[in-house]
Motif scaffolding. Structure first.
Motif, PDB file in Angstrom:
ATOM      1  N   GLN A   1      15.006  -7.941  27.412  1.00 15.09           N
ATOM      2  CA  GLN A   1      13.658  -7.877  26.901  1.00 15.09           C
ATOM      3  C   GLN A   1      13.675  -6.347  26.041  1.00 15.09           C
ATOM      4  N   LEU A   2      14.135  -5.438  27.089  1.00 12.64           N
ATOM      5  CA  LEU A   2      14.112  -3.900  26.606  1.00 12.64           C
ATOM      6  C   LEU A   2      14.642  -3.449  25.500  1.00 12.64           C
ATOM      7  N   THR A   3      15.860  -4.382  25.306  1.00 11.43           N
ATOM      8  CA  THR A   3      16.827  -3.860  24.140  1.00 11.43           C
ATOM      9  C   THR A   3      16.718  -4.830  22.897  1.00 11.43           C
ATOM     10  N   LYS A   4      15.820  -5.762  23.031  1.00 13.02           N
ATOM     11  CA  LYS A   4      15.403  -6.634  21.930  1.00 13.02           C
ATOM     12  C   LYS A   4      14.273  -6.273  21.116  1.00 13.02           C
ATOM     13  N   HIS A   5      14.593  -5.244  20.037  1.00 11.37           N
ATOM     14  CA  HIS A   5      13.881  -4.426  19.332  1.00 11.37           C
ATOM     15  C   HIS A   5      13.852  -5.219  17.854  1.00 11.37           C
ATOM     16  N   ASN A   6      12.665  -5.686  17.548  1.00  6.30           N
ATOM     17  CA  ASN A   6      12.647  -6.293  15.933  1.00  6.30           C
ATOM     18  C   ASN A   6      10.777  -6.231  15.854  1.00  6.30           C
ATOM     19  N   ILE A   7      10.916  -6.513  14.565  1.00  6.79           N
ATOM     20  CA  ILE A   7       9.213  -6.598  14.302  1.00  6.79           C
ATOM     21  C   ILE A   7       8.528  -7.605  15.009  1.00  6.79           C
ATOM     22  N   LEU A   8       9.057  -8.835  15.144  1.00  7.59           N
ATOM     23  CA  LEU A   8       8.291  -9.787  16.355  1.00  7.59           C
ATOM     24  C   LEU A   8       8.175  -9.134  17.531  1.00  7.59           C
ATOM     25  N   SER A   9       9.049  -8.596  18.133  1.00  5.17           N
ATOM     26  CA  SER A   9       8.872  -8.138  19.481  1.00  5.17           C
ATOM     27  C   SER A   9       7.606  -6.983  19.601  1.00  5.17           C
ATOM     28  N   VAL A  10       7.726  -6.195  18.455  1.00  2.00           N
ATOM     29  CA  VAL A  10       6.790  -5.253  18.726  1.00  2.00           C
ATOM     30  C   VAL A  10       5.408  -5.749  18.116  1.00  2.00           C
ATOM     31  N   SER A  11       5.349  -6.685  17.421  1.00  2.00           N
ATOM     32  CA  SER A  11       4.083  -7.230  17.144  1.00  2.00           C
ATOM     33  C   SER A  11       3.576  -7.840  18.271  1.00  2.00           C
ATOM     34  N   GLU A  12       4.475  -8.654  19.166  1.00  2.00           N
ATOM     35  CA  GLU A  12       3.822  -9.303  20.234  1.00  2.00           C
ATOM     36  C   GLU A  12       3.460  -8.443  21.410  1.00  2.00           C
TER      37      GLU A  12
ATOM     38  N   ASN B   1       3.837  -6.906   8.131  1.00  2.33           N
ATOM     39  CA  ASN B   1       4.567  -7.400   6.693  1.00  2.33           C
ATOM     40  C   ASN B   1       3.536  -6.911   5.464  1.00  2.33           C
ATOM     41  N   ASN B   2       2.338  -6.673   5.774  1.00  6.24           N
ATOM     42  CA  ASN B   2       1.746  -6.290   4.553  1.00  6.24           C
ATOM     43  C   ASN B   2       1.567  -4.911   4.421  1.00  6.24           C
ATOM     44  N   ASN B   3       2.059  -4.332   5.256  1.00  4.71           N
ATOM     45  CA  ASN B   3       2.074  -2.718   5.111  1.00  4.71           C
ATOM     46  C   ASN B   3       3.645  -2.211   5.227  1.00  4.71           C
ATOM     47  N   PRO B   4       4.404  -2.581   4.431  1.00  2.00           N
ATOM     48  CA  PRO B   4       5.826  -2.343   4.507  1.00  2.00           C
ATOM     49  C   PRO B   4       6.220  -0.899   4.285  1.00  2.00           C
ATOM     50  N   ASN B   5       5.225  -0.181   3.721  1.00  5.14           N
ATOM     51  CA  ASN B   5       5.763   1.278   3.539  1.00  5.14           C
ATOM     52  C   ASN B   5       5.149   2.233   4.449  1.00  5.14           C
ATOM     53  N   THR B   6       4.492   1.562   5.357  1.00  9.60           N
ATOM     54  CA  THR B   6       3.959   2.554   6.730  1.00  9.60           C
ATOM     55  C   THR B   6       4.380   1.673   7.966  1.00  9.60           C
ATOM     56  N   LEU B   7       3.891   0.819   8.402  1.00 12.39           N
ATOM     57  CA  LEU B   7       3.684   0.006   9.714  1.00 12.39           C
ATOM     58  C   LEU B   7       5.341  -0.519   9.857  1.00 12.39           C
ATOM     59  N   LYS B   8       5.866  -1.341   8.903  1.00 17.38           N
ATOM     60  CA  LYS B   8       6.993  -2.060   8.893  1.00 17.38           C
ATOM     61  C   LYS B   8       8.125  -0.806   8.776  1.00 17.38           C
ATOM     62  N   PHE B   9       7.820   0.040   7.844  1.00 22.62           N
ATOM     63  CA  PHE B   9       8.891   0.986   7.584  1.00 22.62           C
ATOM     64  C   PHE B   9       9.013   1.921   9.117  1.00 22.62           C
ATOM     65  N   TYR B  10       7.871   2.038   9.736  1.00 23.53           N
ATOM     66  CA  TYR B  10       7.897   3.046  10.908  1.00 23.53           C
ATOM     67  C   TYR B  10       8.451   2.297  11.999  1.00 23.53           C
ATOM     68  N   ILE B  11       8.329   0.995  11.967  1.00 25.19           N
ATOM     69  CA  ILE B  11       9.125   0.294  13.167  1.00 25.19           C
ATOM     70  C   ILE B  11      10.478   0.133  13.123  1.00 25.19           C
ATOM     71  N   GLU B  12      10.890  -0.143  11.588  1.00 22.21           N
ATOM     72  CA  GLU B  12      12.414  -0.125  11.574  1.00 22.21           C
ATOM     73  C   GLU B  12      13.086   1.233  11.576  1.00 22.21           C
ATOM     74  N   LYS B  13      12.367   2.351  11.407  1.00 25.78           N
ATOM     75  CA  LYS B  13      12.977   3.590  11.674  1.00 25.78           C
ATOM     76  C   LYS B  13      13.127   4.124  13.106  1.00 25.78           C
ATOM     77  N   ARG B  14      12.004   3.473  13.794  1.00 26.58           N
ATOM     78  CA  ARG B  14      12.103   3.904  15.198  1.00 26.58           C
ATOM     79  C   ARG B  14      12.855   3.064  16.032  1.00 26.58           C
ATOM     80  N   ILE B  15      13.096   1.610  15.596  1.00 27.39           N
ATOM     81  CA  ILE B  15      14.232   0.742  16.056  1.00 27.39           C
ATOM     82  C   ILE B  15      15.737   1.528  15.763  1.00 27.39           C
TER      83      ILE B  15
END
Length: 184
Positions: free
Chosen positions: A57-68, A78-92
Motif C-alpha cells: 500500500q505504501l509503495t503504490k503511488h499514483n494519482i488514484l491512490s493520492v486521490s483516495e 486531472n482538471n488542474n494538470p499544471n498544479t495538482l497533477k504536476f505536484y503529485i507526479e513530481k512528489r511521486i
C-alpha cells in the motif's frame, strides 16, 4: 492467536516431518511448549503478511491512490494538470528516488544476482565445452601422430625398396642378362 486445535495439528505434522516423533508421545510440558512456540511463529507469520500488505500500500503511488487517500476527486486533480497533477507526479518521482524502504535496491540486487548467476552458468557451460574440445583435440593429435608415423614408415620402406630396386637393376646390368617379358 489462532485456533488451538489447528495449531496443535500443525505441530503434530511438523514433529513427524522434523523427525521428533509423535506430539502425543512427548511429555505434557513439552507439548505445551511446542504449541506456544508454534503460536509465536503463527503470530510472526501473520505480522509479516500484514507488513507485506502495508508495504504494498505504501509503495503504490499514483494519482488514484493520492486521490483516495486525500479525498480529492480525481477529476479535480486531472482538471488542474499544471498544479495538482504536476505536484503529485513530481512528489511521486522524489519519493521513488529516495527509496526509503530499499525496494528498488532490493530489485536491483535481485536483477544483478540473476545476471551474475546467468554468467556463472554460461562460464560453466563454456568450461565444459572447452574441456570436451580439448579432449577431442588431444584425440585427433594422437591420431595425427599415429598417421604421421605410418607415413614416415611407408616413406622409409619406399626409399629402401627403391634403393633395393636400383641395386637389382645394376646387378642385372652387370650380368648382361636380357630379360624377355613373358607374353600371355
Amino acid at each position: 492467536m489462532g485456533n488451538q486445535p489447528e495449531i496443535r495439528e500443525s505441530v503434530k505434522e511438523r514433529t513427524k516431518k522434523y523427525g521428533i516423533g509423535e506430539l502425543d508421545q512427548q511429555r505434557n510440558n513439552i507439548q505445551e511448549q511446542l504449541i506456544k512456540i508454534e503460536e509465536n511463529f503463527q503470530n510472526v507469520i501473520s505480522e509479516q503478511n500484514h507488513v507485506k500488505k502495508r508495504v504494498k500500500q505504501l509503495t503504490k503511488h499514483n494519482i488514484l491512490s493520492v486521490s483516495e487517500a486525500t479525498n480529492i476527486p480525481r477529476a479535480t486533480i486531472n482538471n488542474n494538470p499544471n498544479t495538482l497533477k504536476f505536484y503529485i507526479e513530481k512528489r511521486i518521482e522524489e519519493i521513488q528516488k529516495e527509496d526509503i524502504l530499499g525496494i528498488d535496491k532490493a530489485k536491483q540486487s535481485i536483477e544483478k544476482n540473476e545476471f551474475f548467476s546467468g554468467l556463472v552458468e554460461d562460464f560453466k557451460l563454456q568450461f565444459v565445452e572447452r574441456y570436451e574440445l580439448e579432449l577431442q583435440i588431444e584425440y585427433f593429435e594422437k591420431e595425427l601422430k599415429t598417421k604421421l608415423q605410418q607415413i614416415e614408415k611407408l616413406t622409409r620402406d619406399k626409399t629402401e625398396l627403391e634403393q633395393e630396386n636400383q641395386q637389382l637393376k645394376r646387378q642385372l646390368n652387370k650380368a648382361k642378362v636380357k630379360v624377355v617379358p613373358i607374353r600371355s
